[in-house]
Design an enzyme around this catalytic site. Structure first.
Site, PDB file in Angstrom:
ATOM      1  N   LYS A  73     -49.567 -32.743 102.121  1.00 20.80           N
ATOM      2  CA  LYS A  73     -49.892 -31.532 102.875  1.00 20.80           C
ATOM      3  C   LYS A  73     -49.744 -30.294 101.977  1.00 20.80           C
ATOM      4  O   LYS A  73     -50.456 -30.182 101.010  1.00 20.80           O
ATOM      5  CB  LYS A  73     -49.020 -31.466 104.127  1.00 20.80           C
ATOM      6  CG  LYS A  73     -48.894 -32.807 104.875  1.00 20.80           C
ATOM      7  CD  LYS A  73     -50.182 -33.263 105.548  1.00 20.80           C
ATOM      8  CE  LYS A  73     -50.104 -34.684 106.080  1.00 20.80           C
ATOM      9  NZ  LYS A  73     -49.077 -34.946 107.057  1.00 20.80           N
TER      10      LYS A  73
ATOM     11  N   ARG B 125     -44.016 -48.323  88.638  1.00 26.62           N
ATOM     12  CA  ARG B 125     -43.367 -48.595  89.941  1.00 26.62           C
ATOM     13  C   ARG B 125     -41.905 -48.165  89.973  1.00 26.62           C
ATOM     14  O   ARG B 125     -41.313 -48.018  91.039  1.00 26.62           O
ATOM     15  CB  ARG B 125     -43.508 -50.078  90.313  1.00 26.62           C
ATOM     16  CG  ARG B 125     -42.933 -50.413  91.688  1.00 26.62           C
ATOM     17  CD  ARG B 125     -43.406 -51.742  92.249  1.00 26.62           C
ATOM     18  NE  ARG B 125     -43.413 -52.801  91.269  1.00 26.62           N
ATOM     19  CZ  ARG B 125     -42.316 -53.442  90.821  1.00 26.62           C
ATOM     20  NH1 ARG B 125     -41.134 -53.130  91.287  1.00 26.62           N
ATOM     21  NH2 ARG B 125     -42.421 -54.399  89.932  1.00 26.62           N
TER      22      ARG B 125
ATOM     23  N   ASP C 136     -37.399 -33.549 108.088  1.00 26.67           N
ATOM     24  CA  ASP C 136     -38.783 -33.555 107.614  1.00 26.67           C
ATOM     25  C   ASP C 136     -39.290 -32.125 107.763  1.00 26.67           C
ATOM     26  O   ASP C 136     -39.512 -31.653 108.878  1.00 26.67           O
ATOM     27  CB  ASP C 136     -39.606 -34.542 108.464  1.00 26.67           C
ATOM     28  CG  ASP C 136     -41.090 -34.565 108.076  1.00 26.67           C
ATOM     29  OD1 ASP C 136     -41.565 -33.610 107.427  1.00 26.67           O
ATOM     30  OD2 ASP C 136     -41.774 -35.545 108.452  1.00 26.67           O
TER      31      ASP C 136
ATOM     32  N   TYR D 122     -43.327 -36.618 113.982  1.00 28.11           N
ATOM     33  CA  TYR D 122     -44.639 -37.137 113.606  1.00 28.11           C
ATOM     34  C   TYR D 122     -44.828 -38.557 114.169  1.00 28.11           C
ATOM     35  O   TYR D 122     -43.901 -39.376 114.128  1.00 28.11           O
ATOM     36  CB  TYR D 122     -44.702 -37.138 112.078  1.00 28.11           C
ATOM     37  CG  TYR D 122     -45.969 -37.663 111.493  1.00 28.11           C
ATOM     38  CD1 TYR D 122     -47.149 -36.931 111.561  1.00 28.11           C
ATOM     39  CD2 TYR D 122     -45.990 -38.884 110.841  1.00 28.11           C
ATOM     40  CE1 TYR D 122     -48.314 -37.419 111.003  1.00 28.11           C
ATOM     41  CE2 TYR D 122     -47.163 -39.379 110.282  1.00 28.11           C
ATOM     42  CZ  TYR D 122     -48.313 -38.642 110.374  1.00 28.11           C
ATOM     43  OH  TYR D 122     -49.466 -39.130 109.818  1.00 28.11           O
TER      44      TYR D 122
END
Ligand SMILES: *Cc1c(COP(=O)(O)O)cnc(C)c1O
Length: 383
Positions: free
Chosen positions: A201, A50, A176, A104
């Site tokens: 992506k 983590r 982005d 988005y």
């Protein structure tokens, strides 16, 4: 011969790797361990999944930073996790954020529904309006958030005037650039301070891992890391390992996708069944000149509007054989999706038309299949 900085194709394979030793594995080992034995009597050397500091993550983070031309990069568990932690590191209650209207859908909700509940004021700005950003500046404004190329409209933003402003006033410019990948666009070269990717992506590119990336200065990435640790947004080592594998072919994949998309966009532009083609590589695209100046390729994403309307579009989708009707993008398989059932499902038909995605609007994510075969698939489905 003077040595220049390695090109993206080389960085994507070797970036950040140390010297080779006899017996080293050429393929990177997957270290699927959550915890690691720690030395007694010191807090140094505490590795934990983590915390984002285990072997598979460390390797690929260096490579991602080099690809973006950034000091540092951090890998997170999704694109949304990346945006959330980057903005948590940037914004405090009382701060004001300027964000583009065309971003988005998940990002839009995060900024306007979540951050606003935590005391951040958000103003949405049409990025194509002249002087739009400057007009909405306040003394509390901390950052500007944009996406380019835009999902799903395929518009391209000119980052240069935006970054002149953010540098003049001392704001962070967050970009982005998921749609472009660092093969086609490196926003830091055009004045961005922070770059965000959905690694799900193009970066991974095989439809099989969910990841996000934040790239920026070393001190900023340290702050994002602190957020990632406590908000629990670190990725699993296996996802990082898949990303490293995917990155090896990033350059050839994206170049092939650029070429395929250009051919398909040109073919679509000549079809009477298609009312409009949105692809920045086409000469009549409103942002063609900007894309030519800023990008090394026009990308593998395009959108078309069929003349057939809602029912005809459905028939077309059912007939496609190679293009799969699926959400997401940027992988080796060609996909088609209809924003009215995905990102824009919450809007009415009229509101969607105003947002630039009328009924009949289809987003195509062009894969690595042969372009002639993809064109033949579109042709048989249009008939
Ligand atoms: C998919 C996408 C995201 C979100 O990424 P996830 O990995 O699905 O969380 C953010 N921005 C853009 C432009 C995207 O296409």
């Amino acid at each position: 011969m003077s040595r220049k900085k390695p090109a993206p194709a080389t960085i994507a394979i070797h970036g950040g790797a140390g010297p080779h030793h006899p017996g080293d594995p050429v393929a990177p080992p997957l270290v699927q361990s959550v915890n690691f034995v720690q030395e007694v009597g010191t807090e140094a050397g505490l590795l934990y999944t983590r915390y984002g500091n285990t072997p598979n993550l460390e390797r690929v983070q260096k490579r991602l930073a080099m690809l973006e031309g950034a000091e540092a990069a951090l890998l997170l568990s999704s694109g949304m996790g990346a945006t959330a932690c980057a903005m948590l590191a940037l914004l405090r209650p009382g701060d004001h954020l300027l964000a583009a209207t065309s971003i988005y859908g998940g990002t839009l909700r995060l900024l306007t529904e979540e951050f606003t509940r935590h005391g951040v004021d958000v103003t949405l700005v049409d990025p194509h309006e002249p002087r739009a950003w400057r007009k909405r500046l306040r003394k509390e404004t901390r950052a500007v958030f944009v996406e380019t190329p835009v999902n799903p409209s395929c518009r391209v933003l000119d980052l240069r005037p935006i970054s002149y402003l953010t540098k003049e006033v001392g704001l962070a410019l967050v970009v982005d650039s998921t749609f472009a990948s660092p093969v086609n666009l490196r926003p830091i070269e055009h004045g961005a301070d922070v770059v965000i990717h959905s690694g799900t992506k193009y970066l991974n590119g095989h439809h099989d891992a969910m990841l996000g990336v934040v790239a920026g200065t070393e001190p900023f990435i340290q702050e994002v890391l602190q957020k990632m640790m406590v908000w629990g947004q670190a990725p699993d080592p296996f996802a990082a390992w898949l990303l490293e594998r995917g990155l090896k072919t990033l350059d050839v994949r994206v170049r092939r996708q650029n070429d395929n998309a250009m051919r398909i966009a040109n073919w679509c532009a000549d079809r009477k069944e298609i009312r409009k083609v949105h692809y920045p590589g086409l000469l009549d695209h409103p942002d063609h000149e900007i894309a030519r100046a800023l990008m090394d390729g026009y990308g593998g994403m395009l959108a078309i509007e069929l003349t057939a309307g809602a029912k005809g579009t459905e028939r077309f989708l059912r007939r496609l054989k190679l293009f799969q009707h699926a959400a997401s993008l940027g992988g080796v398989d060609s996909l088609v999706s209809e924003p009215r059932y995905t990102s824009h499902a919450r809007l009415s038909s009229e509101a969607r038309a105003r947002a630039g995605v009328p009924d009949g609007f289809l987003r195509l994510s062009i894969g690595l299949e042969d372009a002639d075969d993809l064109i033949a698939d579109l042709e048989q489905a249009l008939k």
